[in-house]
Design an enzyme around this catalytic site. Structure first.
Site, PDB file in Angstrom:
ATOM      1  N   LYS A 136       0.825  -1.224   0.000  1.00  0.00           N
ATOM      2  CA  LYS A 136       0.000   0.000   0.000  1.00  0.00           C
ATOM      3  C   LYS A 136       0.854   1.267   0.000  1.00  0.00           C
ATOM      4  O   LYS A 136       0.427   2.309  -0.489  1.00  0.00           O
ATOM      5  CB  LYS A 136      -0.963   0.003   1.190  1.00  0.00           C
ATOM      6  CG  LYS A 136      -0.300   0.130   2.555  1.00  0.00           C
ATOM      7  CD  LYS A 136      -1.335   0.208   3.655  1.00  0.00           C
ATOM      8  CE  LYS A 136      -0.733   0.095   5.042  1.00  0.00           C
ATOM      9  NZ  LYS A 136       0.475   0.841   5.346  1.00  0.00           N
ATOM     10  N   HIS A 153      41.343 -14.494  20.581  1.00  0.00           N
ATOM     11  CA  HIS A 153      41.794 -13.571  21.624  1.00  0.00           C
ATOM     12  C   HIS A 153      42.525 -12.405  20.975  1.00  0.00           C
ATOM     13  O   HIS A 153      43.350 -12.638  20.087  1.00  0.00           O
ATOM     14  CB  HIS A 153      42.741 -14.291  22.586  1.00  0.00           C
ATOM     15  CG  HIS A 153      43.313 -13.386  23.636  1.00  0.00           C
ATOM     16  ND1 HIS A 153      42.557 -12.945  24.700  1.00  0.00           N
ATOM     17  CD2 HIS A 153      44.529 -12.811  23.754  1.00  0.00           C
ATOM     18  CE1 HIS A 153      43.301 -12.137  25.444  1.00  0.00           C
ATOM     19  NE2 HIS A 153      44.511 -12.040  24.896  1.00  0.00           N
ATOM     20  N   ILE A 202      11.169   0.286  22.005  1.00  0.00           N
ATOM     21  CA  ILE A 202      11.109   1.560  21.284  1.00  0.00           C
ATOM     22  C   ILE A 202      11.401   2.725  22.234  1.00  0.00           C
ATOM     23  O   ILE A 202      12.192   3.621  21.914  1.00  0.00           O
ATOM     24  CB  ILE A 202       9.721   1.733  20.609  1.00  0.00           C
ATOM     25  CG1 ILE A 202       9.582   0.720  19.478  1.00  0.00           C
ATOM     26  CG2 ILE A 202       9.531   3.170  20.102  1.00  0.00           C
ATOM     27  CD1 ILE A 202       8.253   0.741  18.760  1.00  0.00           C
ATOM     28  N   GLY A 203      10.775   2.707  23.398  1.00  0.00           N
ATOM     29  CA  GLY A 203      10.965   3.804  24.356  1.00  0.00           C
ATOM     30  C   GLY A 203      12.425   3.976  24.734  1.00  0.00           C
ATOM     31  O   GLY A 203      12.935   5.100  24.784  1.00  0.00           O
ATOM     32  N   GLY A 253      -4.247  -3.775  -0.633  1.00  0.00           N
ATOM     33  CA  GLY A 253      -4.688  -5.129  -0.993  1.00  0.00           C
ATOM     34  C   GLY A 253      -5.752  -5.634  -0.036  1.00  0.00           C
ATOM     35  O   GLY A 253      -5.677  -5.407   1.176  1.00  0.00           O
ATOM     36  N   GLU A 272      15.193   2.752  23.078  1.00  0.00           N
ATOM     37  CA  GLU A 272      16.077   3.070  21.948  1.00  0.00           C
ATOM     38  C   GLU A 272      15.924   4.541  21.540  1.00  0.00           C
ATOM     39  O   GLU A 272      16.909   5.282  21.450  1.00  0.00           O
ATOM     40  CB  GLU A 272      15.791   2.148  20.756  1.00  0.00           C
ATOM     41  CG  GLU A 272      16.217   0.694  21.018  1.00  0.00           C
ATOM     42  CD  GLU A 272      16.024  -0.214  19.825  1.00  0.00           C
ATOM     43  OE1 GLU A 272      15.565   0.236  18.761  1.00  0.00           O
ATOM     44  OE2 GLU A 272      16.333  -1.429  19.953  1.00  0.00           O
ATOM     45  N   LEU A 317       9.005  -9.236  15.727  1.00  0.00           N
ATOM     46  CA  LEU A 317      10.395  -9.025  15.332  1.00  0.00           C
ATOM     47  C   LEU A 317      10.558  -9.345  13.852  1.00  0.00           C
ATOM     48  O   LEU A 317       9.997 -10.334  13.355  1.00  0.00           O
ATOM     49  CB  LEU A 317      11.316  -9.937  16.159  1.00  0.00           C
ATOM     50  CG  LEU A 317      11.344  -9.633  17.662  1.00  0.00           C
ATOM     51  CD1 LEU A 317      12.074 -10.727  18.421  1.00  0.00           C
ATOM     52  CD2 LEU A 317      11.992  -8.284  17.931  1.00  0.00           C
ATOM     53  N   GLY A 340       1.774  -6.898   8.937  1.00  0.00           N
ATOM     54  CA  GLY A 340       2.515  -6.267  10.035  1.00  0.00           C
ATOM     55  C   GLY A 340       1.666  -5.688  11.142  1.00  0.00           C
ATOM     56  O   GLY A 340       0.590  -6.205  11.471  1.00  0.00           O
ATOM     57  N   SER A 341       2.168  -4.583  11.703  1.00  0.00           N
ATOM     58  CA  SER A 341       1.533  -4.017  12.895  1.00  0.00           C
ATOM     59  C   SER A 341       1.621  -2.498  12.856  1.00  0.00           C
ATOM     60  O   SER A 341       2.381  -1.923  12.066  1.00  0.00           O
ATOM     61  CB  SER A 341       2.247  -4.545  14.142  1.00  0.00           C
ATOM     62  OG  SER A 341       3.603  -4.151  14.124  1.00  0.00           O
TER      63      SER A 341
HETATM   64  P1  NAI Z   1       7.007  -3.059  24.149  1.00  0.00           P
HETATM   65  O1  NAI Z   1       5.908  -4.045  24.305  1.00  0.00           O
HETATM   66  O2  NAI Z   1       8.404  -3.497  23.963  1.00  0.00           O
HETATM   67  O3  NAI Z   1       7.016  -2.084  25.434  1.00  0.00           O
HETATM   68  C1  NAI Z   1       5.905  -1.328  25.806  1.00  0.00           C
HETATM   69  C2  NAI Z   1       6.098  -0.918  27.260  1.00  0.00           C
HETATM   70  O4  NAI Z   1       5.107   0.028  27.577  1.00  0.00           O
HETATM   71  C3  NAI Z   1       5.946  -2.072  28.239  1.00  0.00           C
HETATM   72  O5  NAI Z   1       7.052  -2.079  29.103  1.00  0.00           O
HETATM   73  C4  NAI Z   1       4.648  -1.744  28.970  1.00  0.00           C
HETATM   74  O6  NAI Z   1       4.651  -2.167  30.321  1.00  0.00           O
HETATM   75  C5  NAI Z   1       4.627  -0.228  28.883  1.00  0.00           C
HETATM   76  N1  NAI Z   1       3.293   0.359  28.955  1.00  0.00           N
HETATM   77  C6  NAI Z   1       2.175  -0.053  28.290  1.00  0.00           C
HETATM   78  N2  NAI Z   1       1.136   0.767  28.581  1.00  0.00           N
HETATM   79  C7  NAI Z   1       1.619   1.728  29.427  1.00  0.00           C
HETATM   80  C8  NAI Z   1       1.054   2.875  30.062  1.00  0.00           C
HETATM   81  N3  NAI Z   1      -0.232   3.224  29.853  1.00  0.00           N
HETATM   82  N4  NAI Z   1       1.830   3.630  30.874  1.00  0.00           N
HETATM   83  C9  NAI Z   1       3.139   3.306  31.059  1.00  0.00           C
HETATM   84  N5  NAI Z   1       3.736   2.252  30.472  1.00  0.00           N
HETATM   85  C10 NAI Z   1       2.987   1.470  29.663  1.00  0.00           C
HETATM   86  O7  NAI Z   1       6.509  -2.099  22.979  1.00  0.00           O
HETATM   87  P2  NAI Z   1       7.278  -1.043  22.091  1.00  0.00           P
HETATM   88  O8  NAI Z   1       8.523  -0.575  22.734  1.00  0.00           O
HETATM   89  O9  NAI Z   1       6.243  -0.034  21.742  1.00  0.00           O
HETATM   90  O10 NAI Z   1       7.678  -1.878  20.808  1.00  0.00           O
HETATM   91  C11 NAI Z   1       6.639  -2.467  20.007  1.00  0.00           C
HETATM   92  C12 NAI Z   1       7.125  -3.724  19.330  1.00  0.00           C
HETATM   93  O11 NAI Z   1       8.113  -3.416  18.379  1.00  0.00           O
HETATM   94  C13 NAI Z   1       7.699  -4.718  20.312  1.00  0.00           C
HETATM   95  O12 NAI Z   1       7.077  -5.957  20.119  1.00  0.00           O
HETATM   96  C14 NAI Z   1       9.151  -4.787  19.958  1.00  0.00           C
HETATM   97  O13 NAI Z   1       9.659  -6.101  20.085  1.00  0.00           O
HETATM   98  C15 NAI Z   1       9.206  -4.296  18.515  1.00  0.00           C
HETATM   99  N6  NAI Z   1      10.462  -3.583  18.316  1.00  0.00           N
HETATM  100  C16 NAI Z   1      11.626  -4.290  18.300  1.00  0.00           C
HETATM  101  C17 NAI Z   1      12.837  -3.633  18.212  1.00  0.00           C
HETATM  102  C18 NAI Z   1      14.087  -4.424  18.267  1.00  0.00           C
HETATM  103  O14 NAI Z   1      14.069  -5.605  17.996  1.00  0.00           O
HETATM  104  N7  NAI Z   1      15.216  -3.826  18.641  1.00  0.00           N
HETATM  105  C19 NAI Z   1      12.918  -2.184  18.077  1.00  0.00           C
HETATM  106  C20 NAI Z   1      11.648  -1.549  18.157  1.00  0.00           C
HETATM  107  C21 NAI Z   1      10.468  -2.239  18.250  1.00  0.00           C
END
Ligand code: NAI
Length: 469
Positions: free
Chosen positions: A37, A448, A187-188, A118, A190, A323, A147-148
Site C-alpha cells: 500500500k 583472543h 522503542i521507548g 490489498g 532506543e 520481530l 505487520g503491525s
Molecule cells: P514493548 O511491548 O516493547 O514495550 C511497551 C512498554 O510500555 C511495556 O514495558 C509496557 O509495560 C509499557 N506500557 C504499556 N502501557 C503503558 C502505560 N499506559 N503507561 C506506562 N507504560 C505502559 O513495545 P514497544 O517498545 O512499543 O515496541 C513495540 C514492538 O516493536 C515490540 O514488540 C518490539 O519487540 C518491537 N520492536 C523491536 C525492536 C528491536 O528488535 N530492537 C525495536 C523496536 C520495536
C-alpha cells in the site's frame, strides 16, 4: 492481449516477512506477486522501524562519544556541534537505499509488484486498490504479511509533532528540550536514548516495576541503572492516566503506584511507545470469517494456515514476538510449504535485542521462566570488566549469563548486556539450534582478544571453571 494476473502466490505486505518470502517463493519456481500500500517496499522495518532507528542510534552514539568519551583516548575534538538536519538526512538516505534495494530484489527475482491497498476478496482472490482503479489478482495461495501499527492512548492521539509514535520520533525537526516517553520497552529505550544523547531531557514512564518487559530481570535491572547514569530519568510503576495538550507543552498525568499519588509532567514532545497491534484493518478478514484472537492477532495452525488452507498469515499479524527476523523465517517457511517442502521455525531460538548502549540481547529462557517451569538449571555469568578487548574499547559495562540444564548441560538461555551484544548473541542462537551444551561453548575456540571471550567464560562459569577474574 490482456495481462495474466493469476499467481501461485500473492503476498500482501512487503515488510521483511513479505519480501523475504517472495524471494524464496520465486527461487522455488512459484509465480509470485507482492502487494504494497505504501510507495516504497520494506514495511515498518525498513521505512520507519529497525533501520532508521539504528541509523539514529549510531549517529547519536558518535555525537555522544565525541563529546564525552574521545578525550580518554587522547583525542581532542573540542567544539563538537550537532547538525540535526544532516543527521536526519543521512538516516533518510539509508532508508532510501535499502527500500530501493528491495525494489531491485523484487525485479531481479521476477516478483511482480502491485502498489495499492490489498484486500482478500475471496479464498483465491486479492483486489488491489491502485491509483488506476481496482485490479483483481487470482491466487492459488495468499500470504498475509501486513505487520503491525503503534498502539495509541485514547487521550494522546498522534499528531506526529508533539505527540509522536516511533514514526514521528524518527524525524523530529529539533531536539526537544523535554521529551516524555511512555513505555520503557524496546522503542521507548532506543529512541529515548537517541534524543537523550542529542541533548533532550528525557523522562520515561513505565507501568511495570522494571524496564524491558519479559527480558531477564537482573540483566534488565542492570541496563536500567546504566541508562539512568546516562541521564534517562526512568520512573517505574507509573500508570499514565491522562493528558492535557496545550500549544506550548503537553502535560501528562500519572499515578505513582508506589504511593498512590497523582503526579504530572510537562514535555514539549511525548513519545507513546506502549506496544503495537496487528494491522488487518480493511484486509477483508471479517467478510471471509478468518479468525483473530481477542487482541486482533490472526489465528493459524502450525503450518501458518488460516481456516482456508491456502491462505497463510505470518509476522506481526500473528501471535509471538513482533520481530523482523521472526517474520522473515515465517515468510520463508510458508514459501517452502507451498512448494511442497518442509517449512519450520524454531521459536525456542528467536533472539531479541535492545540497541541501547550497552546493548542487551537475549535468546531462550530467562531465570524467571525456568523457576516458573520448575526446571533445574546451572547459571554461569561473566563481566565485561575482566575482558581485555572491552577494556581496550573502554566499554566494560555488562555481563554474559548462560543458563544450562542441570542434568544434561543443554543451553536453555543466554542473556548479554554489553558492547555489540547484538552480534554476539548469534553464537548462542547457533549453539542452541544444535542443542549444544554449555561445555560445547566453553570448549570452542574464541579468538583472543575479542568480546566473545566473555561468552566462553560465562559458559565455563556454568561449571565454575571461569579462568579470568
Ligand atoms: P514493548 O511491548 O516493547 O514495550 C511497551 C512498554 O510500555 C511495556 O514495558 C509496557 O509495560 C509499557 N506500557 C504499556 N502501557 C503503558 C502505560 N499506559 N503507561 C506506562 N507504560 C505502559 O513495545 P514497544 O517498545 O512499543 O515496541 C513495540 C514492538 O516493536 C515490540 O514488540 C518490539 O519487540 C518491537 N520492536 C523491536 C525492536 C528491536 O528488535 N530492537 C525495536 C523496536 C520495536
Amino acid at each position: 492481449m490482456s495481462e495474466d494476473l493469476s499467481f501461485d502466490l500473492v503476498i500482501i505486505g512487503s515488510g521483511p516477512g513479505g519480501y523475504t518470502g517472495a524471494i524464496r517463493a520465486s527461487q522455488l519456481g512459484l509465480k509470485t506477486a507482492i502487494v504494497e500500500k505504501d510507495s516504497t517496499f520494506g514495511g515498518t522495518c525498513l521505512n520507519v522501524g529497525c533501520i532508521p532507528s539504528k541509523a539514529l542510534l549510531d549517529s547519536s552514539e558518535h555525537y555522544h562519544v565525541a563529546q564525552h568519551e574521545l578525550a580518554q583516548h587522547g583525542v581532542d575534538v573540542s567544539g563538537v556541534t550537532l547538525q540535526l538536519d544532516k543527521l536526519i538526512q543521512r538516516k533518510n538516505d539509508i532508508v532510501k537505499s535499502l527500500t530501493d534495494g528491495v525494489a531491485f530484489l523484487m525485479k531481479k527475482n521476477k516478483v511482480q509488484n502491485f502498489h495499492g491497498f490489498g484486500k482478500i476478496t475471496g479464498q483465491n482472490e486479492v483486489t488491489v486498490k491502485t491509483t488506476d482503479g481496482p485490479v483483481k489478482l487470482q491466487a492459488k495461495n495468499i500470504m498475509l504479511a501486513t505487520g503491525s501499527v503503534a498502539n495509541e492512548l485514547p487521550f494522546l492521539k498522534y499528531d506526529e509533532k508533539k505527540v509522536v509514535s516511533s514514526t514521528g520520533a524518527l524525524s523530529l525537526e529539533q531536539v526537544p528540550k523535554k521529551l516524555l516517553v511512555i513505555g520503557a520497552g524496546v522503542i521507548g529505550l532506543e529512541l529515548g536514548s537517541v534524543w537523550n544523547r542529542l541533548g533532550a531531557e528525557v523522562t520515561v514512564l513505565e507501568y511495570a516495576n522494571k524496564i524491558c518487559g519479559p527480558m531477564d530481570a537482573k540483566t534488565s535491572k542492570k541496563l536500567q541503572s546504566l541508562l539512568k547514569k546516562q541521564g534517562l530519568n526512568i520512573i517505574t510503576k507509573a500508570k499514565v492516566t491522562g493528558a492535557d495538550i496545550k500549544p506550548d507543552a503537553t502535560s501528562v498525568t500519572y499515578e505513582d503506584m508506589k504511593s498512590g499519588d497523582s503526579m504530572s509532567l510537562d514535555a514539549d514532545v511525548v513519545l507513546v511507545a506502549t506496544g503495537r497491534r496487528p494491522f488487518s484493518d480493511g484486509l477483508g478478514m471479517e467478510e471471509l470469517g478468518i479468525e483473530k484472537n481477542d487482541r486482533g492477532f490472526v489465528l493459524t495452525n502450525n503450518r501458518f494456515q488460516t481456516k482456508f488452507p491456502n491462505v497463510y498469515a505470518i509476522g506481526d499479524l500473528t501471535p509471538g514476538p513482533m520481530l523482523a527476523h521472526k517474520a522473515e523465517e515465517e515468510g520463508v517457511a510458508v514459501a517452502e510449504i507451498i512448494a511442497g517442502n518442509f517449512g519450520h521455525v524454531n521459536y525456542d531460538t528467536v533472539p531479541s535485542v535492545v540497541y541501547t548502549w550497552p546493548e542487551m540481547a537475549s535468546v531462550g529462557k530467562t531465570e524467571e521462566d525456568l523457576k516458573t517451569e520448575g526446571r533445574a538449571y546451572n547459571a554461569g555469568q561473566f563481566p565485561f570488566t575482566a575482558n581485555g578487548r572491552a577494556k581496550a574499547m573502554a566499554s566494560t559495562d555488562g555481563h554474559v549469563k548462560v543458563l544450562a540444564d542441570k542434568t544434561t548441560d543443554q543451553i536453555l538461555g543466554v542473556h548479554i548486556l554489553g558492547p555489540r551484544a547484538s552480534d554476539m548473541i548469534s553464537e548462542a542462537v547457533i549453539a542452541m539450534e544444535f542443542a549444544g551444551s554449555a561445555e560445547d561453548l566453553a570448549l570452542s575456540f574464541h579468538a583472543h582478544p575479542t568480546l566473545s571471550e566473555v561468552m566462553r567464560e560465562a559458559a565455563l562459569d556454568v561449571h565454575k571453571r571461569a579462568r579470568q577474574m
